[in-house]
Design an enzyme around this catalytic site. Structure first.
Site, PDB file in Angstrom:
ATOM      1  N   GLU A   2      -7.154   2.522  -3.860  1.00 48.06           N
ATOM      2  CA  GLU A   2      -7.835   2.413  -2.576  1.00 48.06           C
ATOM      3  C   GLU A   2      -9.335   2.509  -2.840  1.00 48.06           C
ATOM      4  OE1 GLU A   2      -6.725   4.684   0.854  1.00 48.06           O
ATOM      5  OE2 GLU A   2      -4.581   4.278   0.625  1.00 48.06           O
ATOM      6  N   HIS A  32      -5.929  -0.455   2.034  1.00 51.62           N
ATOM      7  CA  HIS A  32      -4.514  -0.135   1.850  1.00 51.62           C
ATOM      8  C   HIS A  32      -3.973  -1.261   0.962  1.00 51.62           C
ATOM      9  CE1 HIS A  32      -3.900   2.427   5.779  1.00 51.62           C
ATOM     10  NE2 HIS A  32      -4.615   3.052   4.869  1.00 51.62           N
TER      11      HIS A  32
HETATM   12 ZN   LIG Z   1      -5.550   4.832   4.951  1.00 52.31          ZN
END
Ligand SMILES: [Zn+2]
Length: 134
Positions: A26, A82
Protein backbone atom coordinates in the site's frame (compact mmCIF):
# COMPACT_ATOMS: atom_id res chain seq x y z
CA UNK A 1 -18.97 17.54 5.17
CA UNK A 2 -17.39 18.13 1.78
CA UNK A 3 -19.10 16.48 -1.13
CA UNK A 4 -16.57 16.77 -3.93
CA UNK A 5 -12.94 17.23 -4.84
CA UNK A 6 -11.43 18.37 -8.13
CA UNK A 7 -8.22 16.80 -9.46
CA UNK A 8 -6.64 17.07 -12.87
CA UNK A 9 -5.56 14.15 -15.06
CA UNK A 10 -1.88 14.91 -14.54
CA UNK A 11 -2.30 14.63 -10.76
CA UNK A 12 -4.15 11.34 -11.12
CA UNK A 13 -1.32 9.98 -13.31
CA UNK A 14 1.24 11.14 -10.79
CA UNK A 15 -0.61 9.25 -8.06
CA UNK A 16 -1.11 6.04 -10.03
CA UNK A 17 2.56 6.02 -11.18
CA UNK A 18 3.60 6.27 -7.55
CA UNK A 19 1.21 3.50 -6.53
CA UNK A 20 2.52 1.25 -9.32
CA UNK A 21 6.05 1.91 -8.13
CA UNK A 22 5.15 0.62 -4.68
CA UNK A 23 3.27 -2.49 -5.67
CA UNK A 24 2.39 -4.80 -4.00
CA UNK A 25 2.58 -2.58 -0.91
CA UNK A 26 0.00 0.00 0.00
CA UNK A 27 1.18 3.55 -0.66
CA UNK A 28 -0.19 6.85 0.56
CA UNK A 29 -0.04 10.61 0.41
CA UNK A 30 -1.74 13.95 0.90
CA UNK A 31 -3.59 16.30 -1.41
CA UNK A 32 -3.35 20.02 -0.81
CA UNK A 33 -5.13 22.89 -2.52
CA UNK A 34 -7.75 25.56 -2.25
CA UNK A 35 -11.51 25.66 -2.70
CA UNK A 36 -11.93 21.91 -3.29
CA UNK A 37 -9.33 21.94 -6.08
CA UNK A 38 -6.12 19.97 -5.64
CA UNK A 39 -2.96 21.92 -6.44
CA UNK A 40 -0.29 19.66 -5.00
CA UNK A 41 0.20 15.93 -4.47
CA UNK A 42 2.54 15.07 -1.58
CA UNK A 43 3.74 11.51 -1.14
CA UNK A 44 4.32 10.14 2.34
CA UNK A 45 6.16 6.89 3.06
CA UNK A 46 4.03 4.01 4.27
CA UNK A 47 5.76 3.12 7.51
CA UNK A 48 3.81 -0.14 7.74
CA UNK A 49 5.39 -1.47 4.50
CA UNK A 50 2.42 -3.76 4.12
CA UNK A 51 0.18 -4.88 1.25
CA UNK A 52 -2.91 -4.52 3.44
CA UNK A 53 -2.18 -1.61 5.71
CA UNK A 54 -0.79 1.91 5.75
CA UNK A 55 0.62 4.10 8.50
CA UNK A 56 2.00 7.44 7.39
CA UNK A 57 5.59 8.02 8.43
CA UNK A 58 5.07 10.70 11.12
CA UNK A 59 8.17 12.70 10.21
CA UNK A 60 7.35 12.83 6.50
CA UNK A 61 3.73 13.64 7.32
CA UNK A 62 4.83 16.55 9.51
CA UNK A 63 7.14 17.81 6.77
CA UNK A 64 4.26 17.65 4.28
CA UNK A 65 1.96 19.54 6.68
CA UNK A 66 4.66 22.23 7.05
CA UNK A 67 4.98 22.50 3.27
CA UNK A 68 1.20 22.92 2.96
CA UNK A 69 1.20 25.67 5.62
CA UNK A 70 4.22 27.43 4.12
CA UNK A 71 2.49 27.51 0.75
CA UNK A 72 -0.80 28.74 2.25
CA UNK A 73 -2.76 25.77 1.00
CA UNK A 74 -5.26 23.57 2.82
CA UNK A 75 -5.14 19.83 3.38
CA UNK A 76 -8.01 18.62 1.18
CA UNK A 77 -7.49 14.89 0.98
CA UNK A 78 -5.58 11.79 1.98
CA UNK A 79 -5.15 8.94 -0.46
CA UNK A 80 -3.93 5.40 -0.13
CA UNK A 81 -3.97 2.29 -2.24
CA UNK A 82 -5.70 -1.03 -1.91
CA UNK A 83 -3.50 -3.09 -4.27
CA UNK A 84 -5.79 -6.09 -3.92
CA UNK A 85 -8.43 -4.75 -1.60
CA UNK A 86 -11.88 -3.28 -1.81
CA UNK A 87 -12.81 -0.10 -3.68
CA UNK A 88 -14.24 1.32 -0.49
CA UNK A 89 -12.84 2.42 2.86
CA UNK A 90 -12.10 -0.58 5.08
CA UNK A 91 -13.30 -0.80 8.70
CA UNK A 92 -9.70 0.06 9.73
CA UNK A 93 -9.66 3.08 7.40
CA UNK A 94 -12.90 4.29 8.98
CA UNK A 95 -11.71 3.65 12.54
CA UNK A 96 -8.38 5.41 11.95
CA UNK A 97 -9.59 8.41 9.91
CA UNK A 98 -8.09 11.26 11.92
CA UNK A 99 -8.66 14.26 9.66
CA UNK A 100 -11.79 15.91 8.31
CA UNK A 101 -10.76 15.64 4.70
CA UNK A 102 -11.74 13.51 1.75
CA UNK A 103 -10.28 10.02 1.92
CA UNK A 104 -9.44 8.60 -1.47
CA UNK A 105 -9.19 4.86 -1.92
CA UNK A 106 -7.21 3.76 -4.97
CA UNK A 107 -8.07 0.16 -5.75
CA UNK A 108 -6.55 -1.96 -8.49
CA UNK A 109 -8.30 -4.36 -10.75
CA UNK A 110 -7.00 -5.87 -14.00
CA UNK A 111 -3.98 -3.57 -13.86
CA UNK A 112 -6.11 -0.42 -13.67
CA UNK A 113 -6.45 1.92 -10.74
CA UNK A 114 -9.82 3.23 -9.72
CA UNK A 115 -10.14 6.20 -7.38
CA UNK A 116 -13.15 6.70 -5.14
CA UNK A 117 -13.55 9.41 -2.54
CA UNK A 118 -15.20 9.17 0.88
CA UNK A 119 -16.08 11.54 3.66
CA UNK A 120 -15.58 9.73 6.97
CA UNK A 121 -17.34 11.03 10.03
CA UNK A 122 -18.96 9.38 13.06
CA UNK A 123 -17.59 6.01 11.95
CA UNK A 124 -19.40 6.21 8.66
CA UNK A 125 -18.04 6.59 5.14
CA UNK A 126 -20.13 8.48 2.61
CA UNK A 127 -19.05 8.50 -1.01
CA UNK A 128 -18.21 11.89 -2.51
CA UNK A 129 -17.62 12.96 -6.12
CA UNK A 130 -14.10 13.06 -7.51
CA UNK A 131 -14.15 15.38 -10.46
CA UNK A 132 -11.27 14.71 -12.87
CA UNK A 133 -10.58 17.65 -15.14
CA UNK A 134 -8.04 18.21 -17.96
ZN1 LIG B 1 -7.43 1.23 3.32
Amino acid sequence: MKSFLILNKQQVHKITDYLNGHMPMEACGLLAGKNDRVEKVLFVRNQAQSPVRFVMDPYEQLKAFDWIDDNELDLLGIFHSHPSGPETASPTDIAEAAYEVIHIICSRKNGQWKLRGFWIENREATEVTLQIVD
